[in-house]
Design an enzyme around this catalytic site. Structure first.
Site, PDB file in Angstrom:
ATOM      1  N   ARG A  37       0.820  -1.213   0.000  1.00 39.48           N
ATOM      2  CA  ARG A  37       0.000   0.000   0.000  1.00 39.48           C
ATOM      3  C   ARG A  37       0.858   1.269   0.000  1.00 39.48           C
ATOM      4  O   ARG A  37       0.434   2.308   0.502  1.00 39.48           O
ATOM      5  CB  ARG A  37      -0.978   0.020   1.180  1.00 39.48           C
ATOM      6  CG  ARG A  37      -2.048  -1.067   1.077  1.00 39.48           C
ATOM      7  CD  ARG A  37      -3.037  -0.960   2.225  1.00 39.48           C
ATOM      8  NE  ARG A  37      -4.041  -2.023   2.139  1.00 39.48           N
ATOM      9  CZ  ARG A  37      -4.669  -2.546   3.185  1.00 39.48           C
ATOM     10  NH1 ARG A  37      -4.387  -2.104   4.398  1.00 39.48           N
ATOM     11  NH2 ARG A  37      -5.554  -3.482   3.039  1.00 39.48           N
ATOM     12  N   ARG A  41      -2.939   6.184  -0.095  1.00 39.46           N
ATOM     13  CA  ARG A  41      -3.438   6.185   1.281  1.00 39.46           C
ATOM     14  C   ARG A  41      -2.835   7.295   2.123  1.00 39.46           C
ATOM     15  O   ARG A  41      -3.537   8.127   2.648  1.00 39.46           O
ATOM     16  CB  ARG A  41      -3.214   4.825   1.955  1.00 39.46           C
ATOM     17  CG  ARG A  41      -3.893   3.682   1.264  1.00 39.46           C
ATOM     18  CD  ARG A  41      -3.939   2.457   2.132  1.00 39.46           C
ATOM     19  NE  ARG A  41      -4.964   2.541   3.161  1.00 39.46           N
ATOM     20  CZ  ARG A  41      -5.094   1.669   4.142  1.00 39.46           C
ATOM     21  NH1 ARG A  41      -4.244   0.675   4.264  1.00 39.46           N
ATOM     22  NH2 ARG A  41      -6.061   1.780   5.013  1.00 39.46           N
ATOM     23  N   ARG A  50      -6.919  11.787  -6.023  1.00 36.78           N
ATOM     24  CA  ARG A  50      -8.013  10.827  -5.892  1.00 36.78           C
ATOM     25  C   ARG A  50      -9.316  11.474  -5.428  1.00 36.78           C
ATOM     26  O   ARG A  50     -10.374  10.833  -5.484  1.00 36.78           O
ATOM     27  CB  ARG A  50      -7.635   9.751  -4.862  1.00 36.78           C
ATOM     28  CG  ARG A  50      -7.119   8.425  -5.373  1.00 36.78           C
ATOM     29  CD  ARG A  50      -8.116   7.588  -6.137  1.00 36.78           C
ATOM     30  NE  ARG A  50      -9.403   7.404  -5.502  1.00 36.78           N
ATOM     31  CZ  ARG A  50      -9.665   6.554  -4.540  1.00 36.78           C
ATOM     32  NH1 ARG A  50      -8.706   5.780  -4.056  1.00 36.78           N
ATOM     33  NH2 ARG A  50     -10.880   6.450  -4.035  1.00 36.78           N
ATOM     34  N   ASP A  86      -6.528  -2.958  -7.350  1.00 40.27           N
ATOM     35  CA  ASP A  86      -7.222  -3.563  -6.215  1.00 40.27           C
ATOM     36  C   ASP A  86      -7.483  -5.017  -6.557  1.00 40.27           C
ATOM     37  O   ASP A  86      -7.656  -5.367  -7.742  1.00 40.27           O
ATOM     38  CB  ASP A  86      -8.538  -2.844  -5.926  1.00 40.27           C
ATOM     39  CG  ASP A  86      -9.158  -3.304  -4.611  1.00 40.27           C
ATOM     40  OD1 ASP A  86      -8.874  -2.683  -3.568  1.00 40.27           O
ATOM     41  OD2 ASP A  86      -9.918  -4.299  -4.625  1.00 40.27           O
ATOM     42  N   TYR A 161     -15.032 -12.642  -0.137  1.00 39.41           N
ATOM     43  CA  TYR A 161     -15.818 -11.452  -0.504  1.00 39.41           C
ATOM     44  C   TYR A 161     -17.059 -11.845  -1.304  1.00 39.41           C
ATOM     45  O   TYR A 161     -18.156 -11.311  -1.087  1.00 39.41           O
ATOM     46  CB  TYR A 161     -14.968 -10.483  -1.331  1.00 39.41           C
ATOM     47  CG  TYR A 161     -13.978  -9.684  -0.527  1.00 39.41           C
ATOM     48  CD1 TYR A 161     -14.378  -8.933   0.577  1.00 39.41           C
ATOM     49  CD2 TYR A 161     -12.625  -9.657  -0.863  1.00 39.41           C
ATOM     50  CE1 TYR A 161     -13.464  -8.191   1.321  1.00 39.41           C
ATOM     51  CE2 TYR A 161     -11.705  -8.927  -0.137  1.00 39.41           C
ATOM     52  CZ  TYR A 161     -12.138  -8.199   0.951  1.00 39.41           C
ATOM     53  OH  TYR A 161     -11.232  -7.468   1.685  1.00 39.41           O
TER      54      TYR A 161
END
Length: 353
Positions: A37, A41, A50, A86, A161
């Site tokens: 990451r 972030r 973003r 992702d 998921y």
């Protein structure tokens, strides 16, 4: 199949990079370092760009992918870039109705709970993700001698998921299918393995120099269950990849390190819960290790970060090869200056062998 080219178009020999050499357990001039990451972030330049852009839109826009992948390389001087994307991108690309909800994570509109649900999981093809090929080809030109890591989510984590409909604390529905309907479970894992394998192959064909398979939630399983329900599918993925370094990482997998080492990766990622010298013993010979500073340590004063990082470097000497990383992803509240200082420290203190 052949691996990704080791010679860059500009004449740079990528095989000489400290990162790729460490992955292959070869002598290195310094301990290489990158951060899970790292592409976003905590970076202000990332957050500005973003703003107002949904995650899956950013992940399918080549210019944004390239910029977000390059930002941490420019700022920190890390030894490898990691492709900005992702793990649910290939599922979205083949038509699964899902979205990434801010503060929640991936949410699936129609969870898969029966054999009929498997019909939504068709194989992925390069034409489904042209933005990935375009972005990687552009990145290899910009990165020069810095390798690019492609990645994918592992079948168990993607399956969780899909079955749960989103993030889950206990993976109730997932385990219920695994234990109660093993035939359906393996059919689901086979479909996901096919998607994941091709997704990684597409990235390698475009120019990725290494790949990482993220099995973020597989730490919820006992070793015997991993061996029965997961290992055959993970092994199929690693065996089907071209000859590039392959990294396998999961969270909370201290009890699984031995069986993770059997899955076929060249490098086993270790979270912060197990010291690297103990991890080397559990994984066994013939593998490099990646890790494993606790991401929360970066929120402490620098002297604490330095002490803990030197400890990781010392423990990492027990491994046949060591790629310094965090034990999981960069926390959003991390000061980027801490990561820059940490990168410099690892390069200075992580002497080659």
């Amino acid at each position: 199949m052949t691996g990704a080219p080791t010679w860059h178009p500009c004449g740079v020999n990528l095989a000489d990079s400290a990162f790729l050499r460490a992955c292959r357990r070869q002598p290195v001039p310094h301990t290489p370092v990158w951060y899970m990451r790292q592409a976003g972030r905590s970076l202000p330049e990332y957050l500005r760009m973003r703003e107002g852009v949904p995650m899956l839109t950013a992940c399918s826009t080549p210019d944004m992918i390239v910029e977000f992948t390059m930002q941490p390389v420019r700022r920190y001087g890390v030894d490898a870039a990691v492709f900005f994307s992702d793990i649910v991108v290939p599922l979205k690309a083949i038509g699964v109705d899902l979205d990434i909800k801010p503060g929640v994570g991936p949410v699936v509109a129609d969870p898969i709970r029966d054999a009929r649900g498997l019909e939504a999981l068709r194989p992925i093809e390069p034409d489904d993700v042209p933005y990935i090929t375009e972005a990687i080809q552009a990145l290899t030109g910009e990165l020069g001698g810095t390798p690019l890591i492609g990645f994918a989510g592992a079948p168990f984590t993607l399956g969780s998921y899909l079955i749960e409909g989103g993030p889950s604390k206990n993976h109730d529905h997932t385990k219920a299918m695994m234990y109660g309907e093993p035939q359906l479970w393996h059919a689901l894992m086979e479909r996901l393995s096919t998607i994941v394998l091709e997704h990684l192959r597409i990235q390698i064909a475009a120019g990725a120099s290494a790949v990482q398979l993220f099995d973020s939630w597989v730490g919820a399983l006992a070793p015997a269950d991993y061996r029965e329900f997961i290992l055959p599918h993970t092994r199929r993925i690693f065996e089907g990849l071209p000859d590039v370094p392959r990294i396998h990482f999961g969270v909370g997998t201290g009890e699984l390190l031995g069986v993770l080492g059997e899955a076929g990766a060249d490098v086993v990622g270790v979270d912060w819960r197990v010291p690297l010298d103990e991890a080397a013993r559990r994984v066994g010979p013939g593998k490099a290790l990646q890790g494993n500073l606790d991401p929360a340590v970066l929120l402490a004063p620098w002297e604490v970060v330095e002490r803990k990082a030197r400890e990781v470097l010392r423990q990492g000497r027990a491994a046949e090869g060591h790629v310094f990383n965090l034990g999981h992803g960069v926390l959003p509240s991390t000061d980027p200056d801490q990561l820059k200082r940490l990168t410099d420290l690892v390069h200075e203190a992580g002497s080659g062998s």
